[in-house]
Design a protein around this motif. Structure first.
Motif, mmCIF file in Angstrom:
data_model
loop_
_atom_site.group_PDB
_atom_site.id
_atom_site.type_symbol
_atom_site.label_atom_id
_atom_site.label_comp_id
_atom_site.label_asym_id
_atom_site.label_seq_id
_atom_site.Cartn_x
_atom_site.Cartn_y
_atom_site.Cartn_z
ATOM 1 N N MET A 1 0.831 -1.176 0.000
ATOM 2 C CA MET A 1 0.000 0.000 0.000
ATOM 3 C C MET A 1 0.880 1.246 0.000
ATOM 4 O O MET A 1 1.874 1.320 0.706
ATOM 5 N N ILE A 2 0.512 2.227 -0.813
ATOM 6 C CA ILE A 2 1.250 3.480 -0.861
ATOM 7 C C ILE A 2 0.329 4.620 -0.487
ATOM 8 O O ILE A 2 -0.880 4.503 -0.562
ATOM 9 N N SER A 3 0.934 5.735 -0.116
ATOM 10 C CA SER A 3 0.147 6.888 0.269
ATOM 11 C C SER A 3 0.866 8.164 -0.117
ATOM 12 O O SER A 3 2.067 8.290 0.104
ATOM 13 N N PHE A 4 0.121 9.093 -0.698
ATOM 14 C CA PHE A 4 0.641 10.433 -0.907
ATOM 15 C C PHE A 4 0.757 11.095 0.454
ATOM 16 O O PHE A 4 0.082 10.723 1.407
ATOM 17 N N ALA A 123 11.483 12.330 -10.652
ATOM 18 C CA ALA A 123 10.338 11.900 -9.844
ATOM 19 C C ALA A 123 9.634 13.117 -9.268
ATOM 20 O O ALA A 123 10.189 14.222 -9.260
ATOM 21 N N ILE A 124 8.419 12.897 -8.810
ATOM 22 C CA ILE A 124 7.688 13.948 -8.100
ATOM 23 C C ILE A 124 7.416 13.480 -6.671
ATOM 24 O O ILE A 124 7.328 12.289 -6.409
ATOM 25 N N ILE A 125 7.339 14.434 -5.773
ATOM 26 C CA ILE A 125 6.870 14.183 -4.406
ATOM 27 C C ILE A 125 5.520 14.888 -4.311
ATOM 28 O O ILE A 125 5.470 16.108 -4.156
ATOM 29 N N PRO A 126 4.439 14.152 -4.479
ATOM 30 C CA PRO A 126 3.126 14.788 -4.453
ATOM 31 C C PRO A 126 2.591 14.928 -3.028
ATOM 32 O O PRO A 126 2.781 14.045 -2.192
ATOM 33 N N ALA A 127 1.945 16.048 -2.767
ATOM 34 C CA ALA A 127 1.271 16.263 -1.483
ATOM 35 C C ALA A 127 -0.069 16.921 -1.771
ATOM 36 O O ALA A 127 -0.175 17.772 -2.661
ATOM 37 N N ALA A 128 -1.080 16.509 -1.030
ATOM 38 C CA ALA A 128 -2.425 17.018 -1.265
ATOM 39 C C ALA A 128 -3.155 17.196 0.061
ATOM 40 O O ALA A 128 -2.640 16.848 1.122
ATOM 41 N N GLN A 129 -4.357 17.703 -0.028
ATOM 42 C CA GLN A 129 -5.165 17.916 1.171
ATOM 43 C C GLN A 129 -5.404 16.603 1.919
ATOM 44 O O GLN A 129 -5.324 16.559 3.127
ATOM 45 N N THR A 130 -5.669 15.528 1.170
ATOM 46 C CA THR A 130 -5.898 14.227 1.790
ATOM 47 C C THR A 130 -5.074 13.171 1.070
ATOM 48 O O THR A 130 -4.624 13.382 -0.056
ATOM 49 N N HIS A 131 -4.900 12.025 1.711
ATOM 50 C CA HIS A 131 -4.146 10.920 1.110
ATOM 51 C C HIS A 131 -4.787 10.441 -0.187
ATOM 52 O O HIS A 131 -4.093 10.032 -1.115
ATOM 53 N N GLU A 138 -2.033 12.973 -11.539
ATOM 54 C CA GLU A 138 -1.999 12.080 -12.693
ATOM 55 C C GLU A 138 -2.370 12.809 -13.975
ATOM 56 O O GLU A 138 -2.238 12.263 -15.057
ATOM 57 N N ARG A 139 -2.847 14.042 -13.846
ATOM 58 C CA ARG A 139 -3.240 14.825 -15.008
ATOM 59 C C ARG A 139 -2.020 15.325 -15.759
ATOM 60 O O ARG A 139 -0.978 15.587 -15.174
ATOM 61 N N GLU A 140 -2.212 15.496 -17.039
ATOM 62 C CA GLU A 140 -1.220 16.110 -17.904
ATOM 63 C C GLU A 140 0.167 15.511 -17.692
ATOM 64 O O GLU A 140 0.322 14.321 -17.517
ATOM 65 N N TYR A 141 1.165 16.342 -17.655
ATOM 66 C CA TYR A 141 2.546 15.861 -17.622
ATOM 67 C C TYR A 141 2.959 15.269 -16.278
ATOM 68 O O TYR A 141 3.888 14.481 -16.218
ATOM 69 N N LEU A 142 2.305 15.611 -15.181
ATOM 70 C CA LEU A 142 2.705 15.063 -13.880
ATOM 71 C C LEU A 142 2.507 13.556 -13.819
ATOM 72 O O LEU A 142 3.224 12.858 -13.104
ATOM 73 N N GLY A 143 1.557 13.047 -14.576
ATOM 74 C CA GLY A 143 1.296 11.616 -14.591
ATOM 75 C C GLY A 143 2.385 10.794 -15.259
ATOM 76 O O GLY A 143 2.366 9.565 -15.201
ATOM 77 N N LEU A 144 3.349 11.457 -15.869
ATOM 78 C CA LEU A 144 4.440 10.758 -16.549
ATOM 79 C C LEU A 144 5.495 10.217 -15.591
ATOM 80 O O LEU A 144 6.254 9.322 -15.945
ATOM 81 N N TYR A 145 5.555 10.771 -14.395
ATOM 82 C CA TYR A 145 6.710 10.551 -13.529
ATOM 83 C C TYR A 145 6.418 9.646 -12.345
ATOM 84 O O TYR A 145 5.316 9.615 -11.823
ATOM 85 N N LEU A 161 9.541 5.292 -0.596
ATOM 86 C CA LEU A 161 9.748 4.551 -1.838
ATOM 87 C C LEU A 161 9.624 5.485 -3.029
ATOM 88 O O LEU A 161 8.993 6.541 -2.947
ATOM 89 N N VAL A 162 10.184 5.069 -4.146
ATOM 90 C CA VAL A 162 9.898 5.708 -5.424
ATOM 91 C C VAL A 162 9.039 4.713 -6.176
ATOM 92 O O VAL A 162 9.468 3.604 -6.500
ATOM 93 N N TYR A 163 7.800 5.118 -6.395
ATOM 94 C CA TYR A 163 6.765 4.244 -6.936
ATOM 95 C C TYR A 163 6.495 4.570 -8.397
ATOM 96 O O TYR A 163 6.206 5.712 -8.751
ATOM 97 N N GLY A 164 6.610 3.554 -9.244
ATOM 98 C CA GLY A 164 6.262 3.685 -10.649
ATOM 99 C C GLY A 164 4.831 3.228 -10.844
ATOM 100 O O GLY A 164 4.567 2.023 -10.887
ATOM 101 N N HIS A 165 3.912 4.168 -10.918
ATOM 102 C CA HIS A 165 2.498 3.811 -10.995
ATOM 103 C C HIS A 165 2.131 3.161 -12.327
ATOM 104 O O HIS A 165 1.140 2.458 -12.415
#
Length: 179
Positions: A1-4, A123-131, A138-145, A161-165
């Motif tokens: 299991m992974i989590s932002f 890679a990206i380190i994504p952070a959001a309001q919730t997990h 995943e939209r546009e170019y960010l979903g590439l990484y 971890l560095v996760y390849g979705h």
């Protein structure tokens, strides 16, 4: 299991840092860096934590906001300094939040990073309001990484971890930073 990361996670983890100023001071040193960290100026309060996570896994982090050689106003010289700094780093990471969409520099730096590094070194380190708030990353170019996430391999303790979705595979952050 992974989590932002959530903003609550960032706040909680940041409170546990012993000396955020010292962490930022290390980023100011002119020694050779291994990771170019791109971010929105709106997210600067999280930089000590993000740098701390990367350093604890073997990185030496370059952040433009701590580069005293940069001119006060963006210019052609700014671009040249950033290009050079990025070329010296093995890895390129973008700390991405919902505020990143307002940054004029993130897309430019990401374009340089993507063009100058192989995809496995970006890679990206994504952070959001919730997990669970992941669709925006995943939209546009960010979903590439690949993404730096908190997660676990089957039967193991959670770790960075560095996760390849795209292929549902992960590598330990420390291993990714050194390859």
């Amino acid at each position: 299991m992974i989590s932002f990361l959530s903003f609550d996670d960032l706040g909680r983890l940041s409170r546990n840092l012993s000396n955020p100023g010292q962490i930022l001071a290390r980023a100011r040193k002119q020694e050779r860096k291994t990771v170019f960290l791109s971010h929105s100026h709106k997210d600067e309060k999280y930089l000590p934590l993000i740098i701390h996570i990367l350093e604890n896994h073997g990185a030496s982090v370059y952040v433009a906001v701590k580069d005293e050689t940069l001119p006060e106003s963006p210019s052609v010289e700014t671009a040249a300094i950033l290009r050079h700094a990025l070329s010296l780093c093995r890895k390129f990471i973008v700390f991405v939040t919902t505020d990143s969409k307002d940054s004029k520099w993130i897309p430019w730096e990401l374009g340089l990073g993507d063009g100058g590094k192989t995809p496995r070194n970006v890679a990206i380190i994504p952070a959001a309001q919730t997990h669970g708030d992941q669709a925006w990353a995943e939209r546009e170019y960010l979903g590439l990484y690949d993404r730096v996430v908190w997660g676990n391999f089957q039967g193991k303790d959670a770790e960075w971890l560095v996760y390849g979705h795209h292929d549902n595979a992960a590598v330990r952050l420390a291993d990714w930073l050194t390859r």
